[in-house]
Enzyme design. Structure first.
Site, mmCIF file in Angstrom:
data_model
loop_
_atom_site.group_PDB
_atom_site.id
_atom_site.type_symbol
_atom_site.label_atom_id
_atom_site.label_comp_id
_atom_site.label_asym_id
_atom_site.label_seq_id
_atom_site.Cartn_x
_atom_site.Cartn_y
_atom_site.Cartn_z
ATOM 1 N N ASN A 1 0.869 -1.176 0.000
ATOM 2 C CA ASN A 1 0.000 0.000 0.000
ATOM 3 C C ASN A 1 0.909 1.230 0.000
ATOM 4 O O ASN A 1 1.513 1.559 1.018
ATOM 5 C CB ASN A 1 -0.896 -0.037 1.245
ATOM 6 C CG ASN A 1 -1.761 1.206 1.371
ATOM 7 O OD1 ASN A 1 -1.811 2.035 0.456
ATOM 8 N ND2 ASN A 1 -2.430 1.339 2.497
ATOM 9 N N GLU B 1 -6.700 4.532 8.029
ATOM 10 C CA GLU B 1 -6.483 5.975 7.783
ATOM 11 C C GLU B 1 -7.739 6.597 7.188
ATOM 12 O O GLU B 1 -8.071 7.748 7.477
ATOM 13 C CB GLU B 1 -5.261 6.164 6.866
ATOM 14 C CG GLU B 1 -3.973 5.903 7.647
ATOM 15 C CD GLU B 1 -2.830 5.315 6.847
ATOM 16 O OE1 GLU B 1 -2.851 5.386 5.601
ATOM 17 O OE2 GLU B 1 -1.906 4.769 7.478
ATOM 18 N N GLY C 1 2.717 2.205 10.862
ATOM 19 C CA GLY C 1 3.654 3.320 10.729
ATOM 20 C C GLY C 1 4.387 3.656 12.018
ATOM 21 O O GLY C 1 5.063 4.673 12.112
ATOM 22 N N SER D 1 3.616 -2.264 10.257
ATOM 23 C CA SER D 1 5.067 -2.343 10.424
ATOM 24 C C SER D 1 5.643 -3.696 9.999
ATOM 25 O O SER D 1 6.562 -4.210 10.647
ATOM 26 C CB SER D 1 5.475 -1.998 11.862
ATOM 27 O OG SER D 1 5.095 -0.657 12.156
ATOM 28 N N GLU E 1 -5.205 -5.071 10.513
ATOM 29 C CA GLU E 1 -4.163 -4.063 10.712
ATOM 30 C C GLU E 1 -4.435 -3.332 12.034
ATOM 31 O O GLU E 1 -5.217 -2.371 12.053
ATOM 32 C CB GLU E 1 -4.189 -3.031 9.582
ATOM 33 C CG GLU E 1 -3.929 -3.602 8.207
ATOM 34 C CD GLU E 1 -3.374 -2.534 7.258
ATOM 35 O OE1 GLU E 1 -2.257 -2.740 6.772
ATOM 36 O OE2 GLU E 1 -4.030 -1.517 7.035
ATOM 37 N N HIS F 1 -9.475 1.164 4.946
ATOM 38 C CA HIS F 1 -8.194 1.315 5.641
ATOM 39 C C HIS F 1 -8.380 2.204 6.869
ATOM 40 O O HIS F 1 -9.163 3.152 6.844
ATOM 41 C CB HIS F 1 -7.156 1.929 4.691
ATOM 42 C CG HIS F 1 -5.777 1.837 5.244
ATOM 43 N ND1 HIS F 1 -5.307 2.756 6.160
ATOM 44 C CD2 HIS F 1 -4.786 0.930 5.057
ATOM 45 C CE1 HIS F 1 -4.073 2.399 6.505
ATOM 46 N NE2 HIS F 1 -3.735 1.304 5.853
ATOM 47 N N LYS G 1 0.098 4.261 -0.211
ATOM 48 C CA LYS G 1 -0.540 5.431 0.418
ATOM 49 C C LYS G 1 -0.305 6.658 -0.468
ATOM 50 O O LYS G 1 -0.240 6.526 -1.683
ATOM 51 C CB LYS G 1 -0.049 5.607 1.862
ATOM 52 C CG LYS G 1 -0.168 4.286 2.660
ATOM 53 C CD LYS G 1 0.039 4.448 4.135
ATOM 54 C CE LYS G 1 -0.110 3.091 4.829
ATOM 55 N NZ LYS G 1 0.010 3.165 6.279
HETATM 56 P P1 13P Z 1 3.150 0.345 7.694
HETATM 57 O O1 13P Z 1 3.666 -0.934 7.079
HETATM 58 O O2 13P Z 1 3.884 1.565 7.223
HETATM 59 O O3 13P Z 1 3.050 0.230 9.177
HETATM 60 O O4 13P Z 1 1.651 0.520 7.147
HETATM 61 C C1 13P Z 1 0.757 -0.537 7.223
HETATM 62 C C2 13P Z 1 -0.447 -0.202 6.450
HETATM 63 O O5 13P Z 1 -1.214 0.676 6.831
HETATM 64 C C3 13P Z 1 -0.695 -0.928 5.194
HETATM 65 O O6 13P Z 1 -1.965 -0.672 4.711
#
Ligand code: 13P
Length: 251
Positions: A8, A96, A172, A212, A166, A94, A10
């Site tokens: 992803n 976010e 992150g 992560s 997740e 997601h 982002k």
């Molecule tokens: P990270 O791998 O940067 O923690 O992000 C995970 C994520 O949100 C994948 O959709």
């Protein structure tokens, strides 16, 4: 079922940066076998990258979609549009989007239905916040999210669906759920699917982990019986790291 490793991106990578990353990935992933590999770049790069990915076996995903087919929805992207760029998958719900853009279990459900209607395979994201985990609400939160997102779906549609667990506190932050902690929730989701649908329809549903994921924790995560892949954020922007994750070692 093949494991699914999805990147992803982002809101990262313009068209040129995305193309450079795809060229490296094509090269590094050439010999990775028996793994389905998906990348989710920003909408603006999908069409261009689809051409660059031809014959590579790497598939494209959208990072989101809107449920209407077309119309006066400024800023939104339909399933049909994603399909026309070459997407096979789409990420839905997601954390976010839930936290920053007001997505709810109901909007996630509508997006899952829209994805399936347009022949896109939804990767449905669920996961608890740190507060919810500390209050002992992890499993009840995940139950509400999974059953809300899949409510009303026919069992026959489930072969197209992937669930991504997740935990929000692991995204992150560099804090991965311990593989055992993740496995506990994956196992819970597997049992919940058995409760919601007949066993046969959900036999091949992949439950992938995100938060992560890095080259140094992927092998242990993938060794868990109910972890069927990974949804990778930050590490998917580095070709070598993503290639190592996709080429995980079977312990
Ligand atoms: P990270 O791998 O940067 O923690 O992000 C995970 C994520 O949100 C994948 O959709």
């Amino acid at each position: 079922m093949l494991p699914l490793i999805a990147g992803n991106w982002k809101m990262n990578m313009d068209i040129d940066q995305g193309a450079a990353l795809v060229f490296r990935l094509r090269d590094l992933l050439r010999n990775v076998q028996a793994v389905e590999i998906v990348i989710a770049p920003p909408f603006t790069s999908l069409h261009h990258l689809n051409h660059l990915l031809a014959d590579s076996g790497i598939k494209l995903a959208g990072q989101d979609l809107f449920w209407e087919k077309s119309g006066a929805y400024t800023g939104e992207i339909s399933g049909e549009m994603l399909k026309s760029t070459g997407c096979k998958y789409v990420i839905v719900g997601h954390s976010e989007r839930r936290q920053l853009f007001g997505e709810t279990d109901e909007t996630v459900r509508r997006k899952v239905v829209a994805a399936l209607r347009h022949g896109l395979k939804p990767i449905v994201c669920v996961g608890e916040t740190l507060d919810e985990r500390e209050a002992g609400k992890t499993l009840s939160r995940v139950r509400t999210q999974v059953s809300g997102a899949l409510s009303g779906l026919a069992g026959s549609a489930m072969k197209e669906v992937t669930i991504a667990y997740e935990p929000v506190w692991a995204i992150g932050t560099g804090k991965t759920a311990k593989s055992q902690e993740a496995e506990e929730v994956h196992n819970f989701i597997r049992e919940l699917l058995h409760e919601l649908f007949d066993r046969e329809s959900v036999r091949n549903v992949r439950i992938i982990y995100g938060g992560s994921v890095k080259p140094d924790n992927i092998d242990e995560l993938m060794a868990q019986p109910n972890i069927d892949g990974a949804l990778v954020g930050g590490a998917s922007l580095k070709a070598e790291d993503f290639a190592r994750i996709a080429g995980f070692q079977r312990l």
